[in-house]
Design a protein around this motif. Structure first.
Motif, PDB file in Angstrom:
ATOM      1  N   ALA A 133       0.674   3.794   1.812  1.00  0.00           N
ATOM      2  CA  ALA A 133       0.927   4.027   3.238  1.00  0.00           C
ATOM      3  C   ALA A 133       0.023   3.042   3.971  1.00  0.00           C
ATOM      4  O   ALA A 133      -0.954   2.571   3.396  1.00  0.00           O
ATOM      5  N   VAL A 134       0.354   2.716   5.213  1.00  0.00           N
ATOM      6  CA  VAL A 134      -0.472   1.727   5.923  1.00  0.00           C
ATOM      7  C   VAL A 134      -1.479   2.463   6.801  1.00  0.00           C
ATOM      8  O   VAL A 134      -1.106   3.272   7.659  1.00  0.00           O
ATOM      9  N   CYS A 135      -2.762   2.204   6.584  1.00  0.00           N
ATOM     10  CA  CYS A 135      -3.824   2.882   7.333  1.00  0.00           C
ATOM     11  C   CYS A 135      -3.759   2.457   8.809  1.00  0.00           C
ATOM     12  O   CYS A 135      -3.462   1.286   9.104  1.00  0.00           O
ATOM     13  N   ARG A 146      -6.698   7.933   5.129  1.00  0.00           N
ATOM     14  CA  ARG A 146      -6.738   7.607   3.695  1.00  0.00           C
ATOM     15  C   ARG A 146      -6.020   8.682   2.886  1.00  0.00           C
ATOM     16  O   ARG A 146      -5.917   9.829   3.313  1.00  0.00           O
ATOM     17  N   ARG A 147      -5.555   8.281   1.711  1.00  0.00           N
ATOM     18  CA  ARG A 147      -4.773   9.196   0.879  1.00  0.00           C
ATOM     19  C   ARG A 147      -5.614   9.919  -0.167  1.00  0.00           C
ATOM     20  O   ARG A 147      -5.120  10.708  -0.938  1.00  0.00           O
ATOM     21  N   GLY A 156      -5.635  -7.472  -1.326  1.00  0.00           N
ATOM     22  CA  GLY A 156      -4.442  -6.985  -0.637  1.00  0.00           C
ATOM     23  C   GLY A 156      -4.793  -6.344   0.681  1.00  0.00           C
ATOM     24  O   GLY A 156      -5.788  -6.694   1.295  1.00  0.00           O
ATOM     25  N   GLY A 157      -3.957  -5.349   0.982  1.00  0.00           N
ATOM     26  CA  GLY A 157      -3.066  -4.583   0.153  1.00  0.00           C
ATOM     27  C   GLY A 157      -3.818  -3.822  -0.950  1.00  0.00           C
ATOM     28  O   GLY A 157      -5.023  -3.678  -0.906  1.00  0.00           O
ATOM     29  N   THR A 158      -3.040  -3.339  -1.856  1.00  0.00           N
ATOM     30  CA  THR A 158      -3.588  -2.560  -2.956  1.00  0.00           C
ATOM     31  C   THR A 158      -3.067  -3.106  -4.270  1.00  0.00           C
ATOM     32  O   THR A 158      -2.030  -2.646  -4.771  1.00  0.00           O
ATOM     33  N   PHE A 179      -4.204  -6.180   7.992  1.00  0.00           N
ATOM     34  CA  PHE A 179      -3.826  -7.111   6.934  1.00  0.00           C
ATOM     35  C   PHE A 179      -2.304  -7.162   6.829  1.00  0.00           C
ATOM     36  O   PHE A 179      -1.603  -6.295   7.361  1.00  0.00           O
ATOM     37  N   CYS A 207       0.868  -1.173   0.000  1.00  0.00           N
ATOM     38  CA  CYS A 207       0.000   0.000   0.000  1.00  0.00           C
ATOM     39  C   CYS A 207       0.903   1.220   0.000  1.00  0.00           C
ATOM     40  O   CYS A 207       2.046   1.139   0.468  1.00  0.00           O
ATOM     41  N   VAL A 213       0.292  -6.078   5.110  1.00  0.00           N
ATOM     42  CA  VAL A 213       0.622  -5.071   4.109  1.00  0.00           C
ATOM     43  C   VAL A 213       1.824  -4.251   4.561  1.00  0.00           C
ATOM     44  O   VAL A 213       2.140  -4.187   5.754  1.00  0.00           O
ATOM     45  N   ASN A 250      -7.488   1.301  -5.154  1.00  0.00           N
ATOM     46  CA  ASN A 250      -7.700   2.506  -4.364  1.00  0.00           C
ATOM     47  C   ASN A 250      -7.980   3.675  -5.304  1.00  0.00           C
ATOM     48  O   ASN A 250      -7.441   3.736  -6.406  1.00  0.00           O
ATOM     49  N   TYR A 253      -5.830   1.587  10.986  1.00  0.00           N
ATOM     50  CA  TYR A 253      -6.756   0.560  11.478  1.00  0.00           C
ATOM     51  C   TYR A 253      -6.491  -0.799  10.843  1.00  0.00           C
ATOM     52  O   TYR A 253      -7.123  -1.795  11.194  1.00  0.00           O
ATOM     53  N   CYS A 254      -5.569  -0.859   9.894  1.00  0.00           N
ATOM     54  CA  CYS A 254      -5.421  -2.055   9.055  1.00  0.00           C
ATOM     55  C   CYS A 254      -4.670  -3.157   9.777  1.00  0.00           C
ATOM     56  O   CYS A 254      -3.600  -2.923  10.325  1.00  0.00           O
TER      57      CYS A 254
HETATM   58  S1  SF4 Z   1      -5.040  -2.797   2.767  1.00  0.00           S
HETATM   59 FE1  SF4 Z   1      -6.549  -1.123   2.709  1.00  0.00          FE
HETATM   60  S2  SF4 Z   1      -6.836  -0.596   4.864  1.00  0.00           S
HETATM   61 FE2  SF4 Z   1      -4.927  -1.767   4.747  1.00  0.00          FE
HETATM   62  S3  SF4 Z   1      -3.319  -0.243   4.539  1.00  0.00           S
HETATM   63 FE3  SF4 Z   1      -3.902  -0.842   2.496  1.00  0.00          FE
HETATM   64  S4  SF4 Z   1      -5.440   0.651   1.844  1.00  0.00           S
HETATM   65 FE4  SF4 Z   1      -5.249   0.795   4.065  1.00  0.00          FE
END
Ligand code: SF4
Length: 390
Positions: free
Chosen positions: A18-20, A138-139, A66-68, A25, A16, A27, A101, A22-23
């Motif tokens: 950047a890493v959100c 978010r970006r 993902g991820g993105t 996953f 991603c 990533v 995204n 709350y995530c």
């Molecule tokens: S997978 Fe989604 S929620 Fe997690 S960091 Fe990437 S964009 Fe953000």
């Protein structure tokens, strides 16, 4: 036992921009070279599964998650897809899903994804309110989110889906009925074919989890969450998007996720990439979670499995019950009997009567169908059943 449905293929792209906060996953961020190395390793993992026997062959869905995944170059996605088609027995006409995204959406990227055969594009919009997007880290802004949906719809995908998050802390738009309704309204005005609406979960080990632990983030109380859940389902049903699963809403049957259905119906699936899970009908296993560990195993010529479990009949039956209660189609009683030797009706007659009287569940032929109120408490309902052998 009836033949299982065709399997699905999941490909996890762990990057991603950047890493959100709350995530939870698997990533990370990573530049162009890091991504190129990942693609090379993913091609190598595909090769490790080339020619696998059924049930992990003849895939009729391919899901880039993902991820993105949209942060990979279209030619990188094309190489992965070509390899999957050539080496894993992806069937002609298999449906291809891509998560994207909004900031990666341009007329050029959309045209490239269409040319790859992507049928369903899921856009990680999350909210149309600036305060929500800032809180979620978010970006993109709301205008960018809107434009990405409009461009995607104009590009002619069979299904464009918008992902949204609600149940944010009190004081934010997506934490109040009025504010959340505005985001839902903005979403349906764009007229996508599909919506996914998730409640915010604050996970341990994430920046949000740390903020919660030091008292700097207060989760929305359960009662308010439940109110927003009910509002979501009523609003979207009125707008022509009935729920077909607790978090998923489609304008028509053909827009329901054919890939997610495999998870909900215990169809086999093969997951490749870091942290991806697989299931062959009895056994579930998962890959190394971090990119580095996954890469090391693949580079050594090994399948990068980190762990696994063989599920007993009772465990599969309980899962099938829970997954059925989370879907508008409900629990398939015949499948429970035939696949897991469980007669749900015989062992739960009194409970079923009570749940029907409370308006939570109804029997329709060979199905137990939850009402909207039942969907809201699906997990609790599942726990009340006795799973007696047929
Ligand atoms: S997978 Fe989604 S929620 Fe997690 S960091 Fe990437 S964009 Fe953000």
């Amino acid at each position: 036992m009836p033949a299982p449905a065709a399997p699905g293929l999941y490909l996890h792209v762990p990057f991603c921009s950047a890493v959100c906060p709350y995530c939870d996953f698997a990533v990370r961020t990573g530049g162009r070279e890091r991504r190129a190395r990942f693609v090379a390793r993913l091609l190598a993992e595909i090769e490790l599964w080339a020619g696998a026997p059924p049930p992990l062959s003849a895939f009729d869905t391919v899901y880039f998650g993902g991820g993105t995944p949209s942060c990979l170059l279209p030619e990188e996605l094309a190489r992965i897809l070509d390899a999957a088609r050539a080496r894993l027995g992806v069937v002609p006409g298999a449906r291809v899903f891509l998560e994207a995204n909004p900031e990666d959406v341009t007329p050029e990227s959309l045209a490239a994804w269409r040319a790859l055969g992507v049928a369903t594009l899921s856009l990680g919009v999350q909210s149309f309110a600036a305060e929500d997007l800032a809180f979620l880290g978010r970006r993109h802004d709301a205008g960018e989110a809107r434009r990405s949906v409009e461009l995607a719809l104009a590009a002619g995908f069979e299904t464009v889906s918008i992902d949204l998050i609600y149940g944010l802390p009190d004081g934010l738009p997506a934490g109040s009925p009025a504010g959340w309704r505005r985001t839902l309204d903005a979403a349906v005005r764009l007229a996508p074919q599909h919506l996914s609406c998730y409640q915010l979960t604050v996970h341990d080990g994430t920046p949000f989890g740390a903020r919660r632990d030091r008292g700097a983030l207060r989760e929305l109380p359960g009662e308010a969450q439940a109110g927003l859940f009910v509002l979501t389902h009523a609003f979207l049903a009125d707008a022509g998007y009935p729920a077909y699963e607790v978090s998923n809403f489609a304008r028509a049957h053909e827009h329901r996720s054919r890939h997610n259905r495999k998870y909900w119906e215990h169809a086999p699936y093969l997951g490749l990439g870091p942290s991806a899970h697989s299931f062959d009908g009895r056994r579930r296993w998962w890959n190394e979670r971090t990119l580095d560990a996954w890469e090391r195993r693949v580079a050594a010529g090994e399948r990068p499995e980190a762990g696994g479990e063989t599920l007993e009949r009772e465990e599969l039956a309980l899962e099938a019950l829970l997954l059925g209660l989370r879907r508008a189609e409900g629990v398939d009683l015949a499948a429970l009997r035939e696949r897991y030797a469980v007669d749900l009706l015989a062992a739960n007659a009194g409970l079923l009567e009570r749940l029907a009287a409370d308006g939570l569940l109804a029997r329709r032929g060979e199905r137990l169908v939850p009402s909207p109120a039942g969907l809201a408490v699906a997990d609790g309902l599942a726990a009340a059943f006795v799973l007696a052998p047929a």
